[in-house]
Design a protein around this motif. Structure first.
Motif, PDB file in Angstrom:
ATOM      1  N   ARG A   1       0.832  -1.203   0.000  1.00  0.00           N
ATOM      2  CA  ARG A   1       0.000   0.000   0.000  1.00  0.00           C
ATOM      3  C   ARG A   1       0.867   1.253   0.000  1.00  0.00           C
ATOM      4  O   ARG A   1       0.553   2.243  -0.668  1.00  0.00           O
ATOM      5  CB  ARG A   1      -0.919  -0.010   1.225  1.00  0.00           C
ATOM      6  CG  ARG A   1      -1.841   1.206   1.341  1.00  0.00           C
ATOM      7  CD  ARG A   1      -2.705   1.363   0.127  1.00  0.00           C
ATOM      8  NE  ARG A   1      -3.529   2.562   0.180  1.00  0.00           N
ATOM      9  CZ  ARG A   1      -3.949   3.220  -0.890  1.00  0.00           C
ATOM     10  NH1 ARG A   1      -3.649   2.797  -2.105  1.00  0.00           N
ATOM     11  NH2 ARG A   1      -4.693   4.302  -0.753  1.00  0.00           N
TER      12      ARG A   1
ATOM     13  N   SER B   1      -6.784  -0.326   2.859  1.00  0.00           N
ATOM     14  CA  SER B   1      -7.634   0.859   2.724  1.00  0.00           C
ATOM     15  C   SER B   1      -6.991   2.098   3.336  1.00  0.00           C
ATOM     16  O   SER B   1      -7.618   3.156   3.382  1.00  0.00           O
ATOM     17  CB  SER B   1      -8.991   0.608   3.398  1.00  0.00           C
ATOM     18  OG  SER B   1      -8.826   0.432   4.805  1.00  0.00           O
TER      19      SER B   1
ATOM     20  N   THR C   1      -7.463   6.144   2.253  1.00  0.00           N
ATOM     21  CA  THR C   1      -8.573   6.255   1.303  1.00  0.00           C
ATOM     22  C   THR C   1      -9.713   7.086   1.869  1.00  0.00           C
ATOM     23  O   THR C   1     -10.875   6.847   1.589  1.00  0.00           O
ATOM     24  CB  THR C   1      -9.107   4.858   0.937  1.00  0.00           C
ATOM     25  OG1 THR C   1      -9.474   4.162   2.149  1.00  0.00           O
ATOM     26  CG2 THR C   1      -8.060   4.058   0.197  1.00  0.00           C
TER      27      THR C   1
ATOM     28  N   ASN D   1     -10.313   7.460   5.209  1.00  0.00           N
ATOM     29  CA  ASN D   1     -10.790   7.030   6.528  1.00  0.00           C
ATOM     30  C   ASN D   1      -9.845   7.488   7.621  1.00  0.00           C
ATOM     31  O   ASN D   1      -9.646   6.816   8.613  1.00  0.00           O
ATOM     32  CB  ASN D   1     -10.924   5.494   6.566  1.00  0.00           C
ATOM     33  CG  ASN D   1      -9.607   4.792   6.301  1.00  0.00           C
ATOM     34  OD1 ASN D   1      -8.660   5.415   5.830  1.00  0.00           O
ATOM     35  ND2 ASN D   1      -9.552   3.517   6.600  1.00  0.00           N
TER      36      ASN D   1
ATOM     37  N   GLU E   1      -6.681   7.616   7.643  1.00  0.00           N
ATOM     38  CA  GLU E   1      -5.564   6.696   7.819  1.00  0.00           C
ATOM     39  C   GLU E   1      -5.837   5.709   8.957  1.00  0.00           C
ATOM     40  O   GLU E   1      -4.993   5.445   9.801  1.00  0.00           O
ATOM     41  CB  GLU E   1      -4.253   7.459   8.068  1.00  0.00           C
ATOM     42  CG  GLU E   1      -3.560   7.930   6.814  1.00  0.00           C
ATOM     43  CD  GLU E   1      -4.262   9.087   6.141  1.00  0.00           C
ATOM     44  OE1 GLU E   1      -4.732   9.985   6.846  1.00  0.00           O
ATOM     45  OE2 GLU E   1      -4.363   9.104   4.913  1.00  0.00           O
TER      46      GLU E   1
END
Length: 855
Positions: A500, A845, A848, A850, A852
């Motif tokens: 990621r 995720s 995105t 949220n 982090e």
């Protein structure tokens, strides 16, 4: 004789010959016999070393070890001993795939086997990635490493093409393995379902059991269950049981051995009860075929789900590797042709049309467009490309068209380098893994002992339960304690996080930096090109009486045209903007942090800082007030001397990057203390630090002084290893230039901007592909989120075992009458692995929207 596989007979203290293992270690930096003697003495002092001989001509140390069991500890100690003498042992890093890994004990056994190979200094096996990273002497044959892994019960695969053999497609192999597991699960479920219905239906509804027994008969019913259970174990379960048997024969039991002992014991007892009931006590001829079959089925189902989840953990690296297109359009001999990407060579002219993906790295030679580089650098906004602009493989062209000259192809492209860096980071072990390794190394034997104690305890304390009841509880202990979840807790999180991070333009060049960055509570920044744009502009230029401004600027620009320093570029740009003609410069010498000297049109010229000119006896007192005023306004004063006399004072200003204030505010909010280390004069540095609310400033330092400045900051701010802010008191340094390389290497965590120089990037632990400091915030938050995720995984993995092993053993039975069925134990074990992998996948995720993950 091959020194790396030789067992040389030596005479021991008693006169009896004994085998000694030997290896050769190349050593750099030795110059004389005393150097060799110092190295020999240091090596011989290492426990486990029988003898050492250093050849100064070949620069090699031949080390003999007392016995094979000494190698895992002695070889790393030998490397450390050589380093302690001030010389450098030459090692190379090798990485290859290991097949057949299933749990943490598999990892431990493989690492132990690799460390026992002469010449291996370090070995790290990653369960989630299925790879081994080995640090070894160059002459250590790969065949010796392969043989060691094979002897441990596993297989090896090269990750790169060798001797004309193409590299295996690991993704394809893993997909095939997952598909095979899926088929095994389907077959096992098909065979187990009738067993489960018959036995569980009979337990829940006695009338169903009596009706079935009356229709078929007890003996045929038992024989039918025997056939179904045997087929489950012999067909889909065969791989597990054979691996377990091999590990027992090697006296190195792992999780497959636990399944073998658990399911095998239930099957064997039931088989005796079916065909030889007379061997069992009266009334104890119960059968547990369904337990054996369900255990294997659930174990297979858990591995199937785990394999699918682990495949998703590597999605990021597969996406990166798949960014480069398979073909490229070239201009050759005046014609346009489409060729395979593997045939593109440096110097080829590549044509890019709107919307196409760029196949290799290069430099634009004609046309213009905007290119989306987010997939490589993390920069969200498309970058304008004009002639002389660089382009990167894997990035996507916008609406324009252009042609570029290929400069780097294949494995040399930035995209390929990113993939290699991420793969290396994914295979690394964090310091936290050492704790897990120590526990799991002893875990399986401890579980086997716990199962034996459970069996004996039930036979002694509850004779009424009989051997069958005691066996069921012992089997439950064996199955519930399979250490899959513990082995997956750390590497799966690392795989997902580093993948990621790469998608966000953050490269962890060293895997352990992922943990060390979490512990940072002081971040020091270079100024030019890091906090600022790195493109200074000449804002002021005043000449002293007797000198012409245009003439002085033209001379200074002529000299600076031979320099690549940003300040020099600003002077050259100002001269060109005024239409001044430049002359050639000769005898050009640069002094880092001081300035540049040379000869232009017969004049001895010096351009630089106050410190640089005063060091050569040039009096600057006449412009001291102007210099002070410029520095106070946040501009960096510079001075021009002509033939040993001050001719002019000027100033350059470097704009702060638009995203810098917000990034620093976010770091302060995260509890990080900020500092700035720069070569600029103290007044200019203080003004910029005040604007950015940076509390600690070290200014006016030469490149080598940045390392000393870091040490001073450690002492001043508590970043010396003592607990600080609860995170260990580490200090990070962020920079981008050649003069930042020593500080990047000296910091606990060096963070380089990918827009900087290659040498700075090579010195860093973390590389930010974009020049945006918000990436520092993301890297810190991702590090914290990853370590928190690992601790969550470890907590649940250990809590699961610590909490359920006593339940499986029957600890609750005297109080509540509760016993844990082996089937439920197998299901819980499978779910624990799935939970750990699923929790790690949450890191995909990150970033995105949220927050982090609350980092």
């Amino acid at each position: 004789m091959d020194a790396h596989n030789a067992h040389r007979p030596q005479t021991g203290p008693t006169g009896t010959p004994g085998p000694t293992l030997a290896t050769d270690i190349p050593v750099e930096g030795m110059h004389c016999a005393s150097c060799a003697g110092r190295v020999e003495k240091a090596i011989r002092a290492v426990p486990g070393v029988a003898d050492a001989a250093v050849n100064i001509a070949t620069h090699r140390a031949t080390v003999r070890f007392e016995e094979a069991s000494a190698l895992p500890l002695a070889m790393p100690a030998v490397i450390t001993a050589i380093q302690s003498t001030g010389f450098k042992p030459v090692l190379e890093e090798r990485r290859f795939a290991v097949t057949g890994l299933h749990c943490a004990s598999c990892v431990g056994r493989t690492e132990k086997a690799l460390l026992a190979v002469p010449g291996v200094a370090a070995a790290s096996v990653n369960l989630a990635a299925g790879t081994a990273s080995v640090s070894t002497t160059p002459a250590t044959p790969q065949s010796a490493l392969d043989a060691a892994v094979t002897a441990a019960g596993f297989g090896t695969l090269a990750l790169e093409s060798t001797a004309g053999k193409p590299a295996p497609d690991l993704d394809a192999l893993r997909r095939a393995e997952t598909a095979a597991l899926g088929r095994d699960v389907a077959l096992a479920a098909l065979l187990t379902l009738p067993l489960f219905i018959v036995e569980m239906g009979g337990h829940l509804f006695p009338t169903f059991h009596h009706a079935l027994a009356g229709l078929v008969g007890n003996t045929p019913l038992r024989i039918g269950e025997f056939v179904l259970a045997t087929l489950v174990l012999a067909l889909p379960g065969r791989g597990i049981l054979m691996l377990g048997l091999k590990s027992l024969l090697r006296r190195a039991p792992e999780m497959n051995a636990l399944v073998l002992l658990g399911a095998g014991s239930a099957w064997l007892y039931s088989t005796i009860a079916t065909f030889l009931p007379g061997l069992l006590p009266e009334g104890r001829a119960d059968i547990y075929f369904e337990a054996a079959a369900v255990i294997v089925t659930l174990i297979l189902a858990g591995r199937y789900l785990e394999a699918r989840a682990r495949g998703r953990a590597g999605d990021a690296i597969r996406k990166l590797a798949g960014l480069a297109p398979k073909t490229a359009r070239l201009r050759r001999d005046g014609a346009e042709i489409d060729v395979g990407i593997e045939t593109v060579r440096p110097g080829d002219i590549v044509l890019i049309r709107p919307g196409e993906r760029i196949p290799v790295d290069g430099t634009v030679i004609e046309g213009r467009s905007h290119v989306d580089e987010a997939m490589v650098t993390g920069e969200p906004m498309p970058t304008e490309k004009t002639p002389e602009s660089p382009v990167l493989a894997g990035t996507v062209n916008g609406t324009g068209s252009f042609a570029f000259e290929a400069t780097k192809v294949g494995a040399d492209t930035l995209l390929a380098q990113i993939v290699r860096l991420v793969e290396t980071a994914q295979g690394a072990k964090l310091p936290i893994q050492a704790l897990v390794d120590r526990i799991t190394a002893r875990f399986v034997p401890a579980v086997m002992m716990a199962a034996l104690v459970t069996l004996v305890a039930w036979l002694v304390l509850d004779p009424a339960a009989g051997l069958g009841g005691a066996l069921v509880n012992a089997v439950a202990v064996l199955i519930i304690a399979c250490p899959c979840a513990m082995g997956l807790a750390t590497p799966t999180s690392i795989m997902v996080a580093t993948g990621r991070a790469a998608e966000l333009g953050i490269l962890f060049r060293k895997g352990d930096a992922l943990q060390r960055l979490r512990d940072v509570d002081v971040i020091a920044f270079d100024k030019t090109g890091t906090l600022t744009e790195g493109r200074p502009e000449l804002t002021d230029l005043w000449t002293v009486p007797g000198y012409d401004r245009a003439s002085v600027l033209a001379l200074a620009a002529s000299l600076e045209s031979a320099s690549e320093h940003p300040v020099g570029a600003a002077i050259v740009a100002a001269a060109k903007a005024e239409g001044l003609a430049l002359s050639p410069a000769s005898n050009v010498t640069t002094e880092p942090g001081a300035g540049i000297t040379g000869t232009v049109e017969g004049h001895q010229l010096r351009v630089g800082t106050a410190r640089g000119l005063e060091a050569h006896g040039i009096d600057l007192s006449s412009v001291a007030l102007q210099a002070e005023g410029l520095a106070g306004a946040g501009r960096a004063p510079l001075f021009i001397a002509l033939d040993g006399q001050l001719a002019a004072i000027g100033a350059v200003a470097d704009r702060i990057k638009p995203t810098t204030p917000a990034a620093l505010a976010a770091l302060r909010h995260a509890g990080v203390r900020l500092a700035m280390i720069t070569g600029d004069n103290p007044q200019t540095a203080a003004r910029i630090a005040a604007d950015l609310q940076i509390e600690h400033v070290v200014a006016g330092v030469l490149p080598g002084g940045k390392v000393d400045a870091l040490k001073e900051l450690r002492a001043k701010l508590g970043g010396d290893g003592r607990p600080s802010n609860g995170r260990g008191g580490r200090i990070a340094f962020v920079g981008d230039g050649i003069n930042d390389a020593p500080a990047l290497a000296a910091a606990d965590v060096g963070i380089a901007l990918g827009t900087g120089t290659d040498i700075a990037i090579e010195s860093a632990d973390v590389v930010l592909m974009a020049g945006d400091l918000t990436a520092v915030v993301r890297a810190l938050k991702l590090s914290r989120a990853t370590i928190r995720n690992i601790w969550e995984n470890l907590f649940w993995a250990f809590a699961y075992n610590v909490g359920l092993i006593p339940v499986a053993a029957g600890a609750l039975y005297p109080v509540t009458g509760t016993l844990l069925s082996p089937m439920l134990a197998a299901g819980a074990m499978a779910l624990s692995s799935a939970f750990v992998v699923g929790n790690a996948l949450r890191l995909r995720s990150f970033g995105t929207g949220n927050d982090e993950m609350g980092a």
